[in-house]
Design an enzyme around this catalytic site. Structure first.
Site, PDB file in Angstrom:
ATOM      1  CG  ASP A  14      -2.258  -0.991   0.865  1.00 58.11           C
ATOM      2  OD1 ASP A  14      -2.520  -0.995  -0.516  1.00 58.11           O
ATOM      3  OD2 ASP A  14      -2.631  -2.382   1.750  1.00 58.11           O
TER       4      ASP A  14
ATOM      5  CG  ASP B 151      -7.505  -4.567  -1.040  1.00 59.08           C
ATOM      6  OD1 ASP B 151      -7.670  -5.628  -1.448  1.00 59.08           O
ATOM      7  OD2 ASP B 151      -7.503  -3.997   0.305  1.00 59.08           O
TER       8      ASP B 151
HETATM    9  N1  GLY Z   1      -7.548  -3.931   2.752  1.00 62.77           N
HETATM   10  C1  GLY Z   1      -7.644  -2.589   2.714  1.00 62.77           C
HETATM   11  C2  GLY Z   1      -9.275  -1.877   2.967  1.00 62.77           C
HETATM   12  O1  GLY Z   1     -10.056  -2.378   3.605  1.00 62.77           O
HETATM   13  O2  GLY Z   1     -10.104  -1.501   1.750  1.00 62.77           O
END
Ligand code: GLY
Length: 374
Positions: free
Chosen positions: A90, A151
């Protein structure tokens, strides 16, 4: 639809961020408890969303106080480049919404370097035998060395950006290899998506899908679908590869076909029949709306019209039924679901829901000012 609400909503957002910026300052909000944001460390996956929101408002208002807060956030986020064991895929959200925005607004070369270093860390997570970017470090005894998650589609723009900025295709190659793996392993025939797919990190063989933040391995976590929808649209924008456009359309169709009448999804699209009171996820709706506007912009005024209309319907419903703009709540969007199975931030405001709602609102605001593409 009468568009007057867009300007009104924008003015309310500017007021709200003006107020909450005094209580939040240069910290990192995550989700709310009793209407107040809980703060999190600068290495958390959500750290980029608050500076990202500040930059969105700054882009229209040029408010120097908000700019100074965003810069102070970036300073803390960039320090995490030295916290290797805490970092994860991320970094795309974290550095894309802070360092890259700071570079774009202020021509800050140091911020550009931070984002390039983050892109190198992200590229370093690539597992060539399985063709996937590893999502997370291990947590406790849980081995994540073979885990890829949906994600990550939203983190690929950091790699595309780095390739363009330093004129080196390697980052883009890695992003495309990962996106192609997601097309094959995550996207189902009907357009639904898995949250996690596990691989053997030594051989690259697929081990299987996992529920992750969804209800079950074969359910359909609505925010995962929103990440896929928007992420594939962005992969198309950067590469022009038709297979990514067709993937985003397929996921969008699934997402739109499974919305309840108020256009805001339940937290998972495939819950057991008796889950009548299941919570919604306003963040999934906001992310998808911004992604639908990306598809609309790719396709132009005529072919993109239905996507723009779908996004507007979602955003209008969020504005009318799901906002805390005039309430004593620090969040903009109410009724998000962070982690349902762990009972964390359920029926709460989520900073990423707020970010994508404001981003989409701004896209809509400009769509009515500019001549649409054909
Ligand atoms: N893991 C990222 C979200 O909660 O969307």
């Amino acid at each position: 639809m009468d568009n007057a609400w867009i300007e009104k909503a924008w003015e309310q957002v500017v007021d709200k961020i003006g107020q909450t910026s005094h209580s939040i300052g240069a910290a990192f909000p995550n989700g709310t408890e009793n209407g107040r944001f809980v703060m999190t460390p600068a290495h958390d996956w959500v750290a980029g969303f608050w500076p990202g929101l500040l930059w969105l408002v700054y882009s229209e208002t040029k408010n120097e106080r908000l700019q100074a807060l965003a810069v102070a956030c970036e300073e803390q986020i960039s320090q995490t480049l030295w916290e290797f064991e805490h970092l994860h895929h991320d970094v795309g959200f974290m550095f894309g919404l802070s360092s890259i925005k700071q570079y774009e607004h202020l021509s800050d070369e140091a911020a550009k370097r931070h984002a390039l270093m983050a892109a190198s860390l992200l590229a370093g997570r690539f597992n060539p035998v399985g063709s996937f970017i590893r999502a997370w470090p291990n947590w406790g005894n849980e081995d994540h060395s073979g885990w890829a998650i949906i994600d990550c589609m939203m983190n690929l723009p950091l790699l595309y950006w780095a390739s363009e900025v330093i004129a080196d295709p390697r980052y883009r190659h890695i992003a495309e290899l990962h996106a192609d793996m997601v097309l094959k392993e995550f996207i189902q025939e009907d357009g639904s998506v898995h949250h996690i797919v596990a691989f053997d990190p030594e051989t690259g063989a697929r081990v299987g899908a996992l529920a992750g933040q969804g209800y079950a391995a074969d359910s359909a976590w609505s925010r995962g679908a929103a990440w896929a929808l928007y992420g594939f649209a962005l992969s198309y924008t950067y590469t022009g590869k038709e297979r990514y456009l067709s993937a985003t359309k397929r996921v969008a169709q699934f997402f739109l076909n499974h919305l309840p009448s108020d256009k805001v999804p339940y937290w998972d699209f495939r819950l057991p029949r008796d889950s009548v009171d299941a919570p919604r996820d306003s963040a999934a709706a906001a992310i998808a709306a911004s992604g639908l506007l990306e598809i609309a912009s790719i396709l132009g005024a005529v072919d993109g019209l239905s996507y723009k209309q779908a996004a507007e319907e979602i955003l209008f419903s969020l504005y009318q039924n799901y906002t805390g703009l005039q309430e004593d709540s620090e969040g903009i969007l109410l009724h998000g679901t962070g982690y349902f199975m762990q009972n964390i931030y359920v029926d709460a405001s989520l900073i990423y829901g707020d970010y994508y709602f404001v981003e989409a609102l701004l896209k809509l605001k400009h769509a009515y000012k500019t001549i649409p593409k054909n």
